[in-house]
Design a protein around this motif. Structure first.
Motif, PDB file in Angstrom:
ATOM      1  N   THR A  41      61.811  28.868  10.163  1.00  0.00           N
ATOM      2  CA  THR A  41      63.250  29.094  10.020  1.00  0.00           C
ATOM      3  C   THR A  41      64.041  27.962  10.655  1.00  0.00           C
ATOM      4  O   THR A  41      65.039  27.490  10.096  1.00  0.00           O
ATOM      5  N   VAL A  42      63.592  27.490  11.817  1.00  0.00           N
ATOM      6  CA  VAL A  42      64.245  26.349  12.467  1.00  0.00           C
ATOM      7  C   VAL A  42      64.172  25.121  11.562  1.00  0.00           C
ATOM      8  O   VAL A  42      65.163  24.408  11.364  1.00  0.00           O
ATOM      9  N   LEU A  43      63.011  24.881  10.958  1.00  0.00           N
ATOM     10  CA  LEU A  43      62.832  23.722  10.082  1.00  0.00           C
ATOM     11  C   LEU A  43      63.661  23.832   8.802  1.00  0.00           C
ATOM     12  O   LEU A  43      64.039  22.821   8.208  1.00  0.00           O
ATOM     13  N   LEU A  44      63.979  25.057   8.390  1.00  0.00           N
ATOM     14  CA  LEU A  44      64.859  25.267   7.237  1.00  0.00           C
ATOM     15  C   LEU A  44      66.316  24.968   7.585  1.00  0.00           C
ATOM     16  O   LEU A  44      67.158  24.859   6.695  1.00  0.00           O
ATOM     17  N   GLY A  45      66.615  24.880   8.878  1.00  0.00           N
ATOM     18  CA  GLY A  45      67.979  24.634   9.328  1.00  0.00           C
ATOM     19  C   GLY A  45      68.603  25.825  10.021  1.00  0.00           C
ATOM     20  O   GLY A  45      69.767  25.799  10.400  1.00  0.00           O
ATOM     21  N   GLY A  46      67.827  26.895  10.188  1.00  0.00           N
ATOM     22  CA  GLY A  46      68.340  28.114  10.796  1.00  0.00           C
ATOM     23  C   GLY A  46      68.263  28.145  12.309  1.00  0.00           C
ATOM     24  O   GLY A  46      68.462  29.190  12.910  1.00  0.00           O
ATOM     25  N   GLY A  47      67.991  27.015  12.918  1.00  0.00           N
ATOM     26  CA  GLY A  47      67.937  26.920  14.369  1.00  0.00           C
ATOM     27  C   GLY A  47      68.045  25.469  14.781  1.00  0.00           C
ATOM     28  O   GLY A  47      68.055  24.576  13.936  1.00  0.00           O
ATOM     29  N   ARG A  48      68.155  25.230  16.052  1.00  0.00           N
ATOM     30  CA  ARG A  48      68.340  23.869  16.568  1.00  0.00           C
ATOM     31  C   ARG A  48      67.018  23.257  17.017  1.00  0.00           C
ATOM     32  O   ARG A  48      66.266  23.888  17.747  1.00  0.00           O
ATOM     33  N   GLN A  49      66.785  22.022  16.576  1.00  0.00           N
ATOM     34  CA  GLN A  49      65.674  21.239  17.111  1.00  0.00           C
ATOM     35  C   GLN A  49      66.171  20.389  18.273  1.00  0.00           C
ATOM     36  O   GLN A  49      65.434  20.111  19.197  1.00  0.00           O
ATOM     37  N   LEU A  50      67.435  19.990  18.202  1.00  0.00           N
ATOM     38  CA  LEU A  50      68.094  19.223  19.254  1.00  0.00           C
ATOM     39  C   LEU A  50      69.390  19.924  19.622  1.00  0.00           C
ATOM     40  O   LEU A  50      69.976  20.637  18.792  1.00  0.00           O
ATOM     41  N   PRO A  51      69.882  19.738  20.846  1.00  0.00           N
ATOM     42  CA  PRO A  51      71.076  20.464  21.289  1.00  0.00           C
ATOM     43  C   PRO A  51      72.290  20.358  20.366  1.00  0.00           C
ATOM     44  O   PRO A  51      73.024  21.317  20.207  1.00  0.00           O
ATOM     45  N   GLY A  52      72.503  19.248  19.701  1.00  0.00           N
ATOM     46  CA  GLY A  52      73.683  19.076  18.855  1.00  0.00           C
ATOM     47  C   GLY A  52      73.519  19.511  17.408  1.00  0.00           C
ATOM     48  O   GLY A  52      74.464  19.431  16.615  1.00  0.00           O
ATOM     49  N   ASP A  53      72.327  19.973  17.031  1.00  0.00           N
ATOM     50  CA  ASP A  53      72.077  20.356  15.638  1.00  0.00           C
ATOM     51  C   ASP A  53      72.952  21.525  15.216  1.00  0.00           C
ATOM     52  O   ASP A  53      73.170  22.475  15.982  1.00  0.00           O
ATOM     53  N   LYS A  54      73.437  21.456  13.979  1.00  0.00           N
ATOM     54  CA  LYS A  54      74.221  22.544  13.408  1.00  0.00           C
ATOM     55  C   LYS A  54      73.267  23.590  12.823  1.00  0.00           C
ATOM     56  O   LYS A  54      72.240  23.249  12.237  1.00  0.00           O
ATOM     57  N   ILE A  55      73.607  24.860  12.985  1.00  0.00           N
ATOM     58  CA  ILE A  55      72.788  25.947  12.450  1.00  0.00           C
ATOM     59  C   ILE A  55      73.340  26.361  11.089  1.00  0.00           C
ATOM     60  O   ILE A  55      74.532  26.616  10.941  1.00  0.00           O
ATOM     61  N   ASP A  56      72.455  26.417  10.102  1.00  0.00           N
ATOM     62  CA  ASP A  56      72.816  26.871   8.758  1.00  0.00           C
ATOM     63  C   ASP A  56      72.615  28.387   8.718  1.00  0.00           C
ATOM     64  O   ASP A  56      71.490  28.874   8.668  1.00  0.00           O
TER      65      ASP A  56
END
Length: 117
Positions: A41-56
């Motif tokens: 789910t994180v890799l799909l964009g549903g979570g942050r890999q880095l602190p500034g990442d936007k969550i889809d």
């Protein structure tokens, strides 16, 4: 709940794509690896890999079957809601999170209590 009162689609945006994971064989769902699904789910964009990442908020994995369920080959196990970031490798990882065997696994005591079994 959210579905009854507001409708899921009214609270969260809808993903552009929905792919279905199906059972490769008949049997019992012995394991659903939550860590693997969470990482996917994180890799799909549903979570942050880095602190500034936007969550889809539109992406995620909707489980259609759970541990202990009997499944037939081709039954839908889960839906992958995504916006184009689903690779073959990630699809394989998600499929591998579902372990199907020949024997029914014991139901977790907490699940049994909540379900009234």
């Amino acid at each position: 709940g959210i579905n009854a009162e507001y409708g899921y689609g009214r609270v969260f945006p809808k993903a552009k794509h929905i792919d279905t994971i199906t059972a490769p064989q008949s049997g019992f769902l012995e394991e659903v690896n939550a860590m693997s699904l969470g990482t996917a789910t994180v890799l799909l964009g549903g979570g942050r890999q880095l602190p500034g990442d936007k969550i889809d908020m539109a992406v995620g994995i909707k489980l259609l079957k759970t541990k202990g369920d009997q499944v037939e080959k081709g039954d839908s196990l889960a839906e992958i809601h995504h916006n184009g970031r689903l690779s073959k490798l990630l699809t394989t990882r998600i499929k591998e999170a579902f372990v199907i065997g020949e024997n029914c696994c014991p139901i977790n005591r907490v699940i049994a209590i909540v379900s009234g079994l």
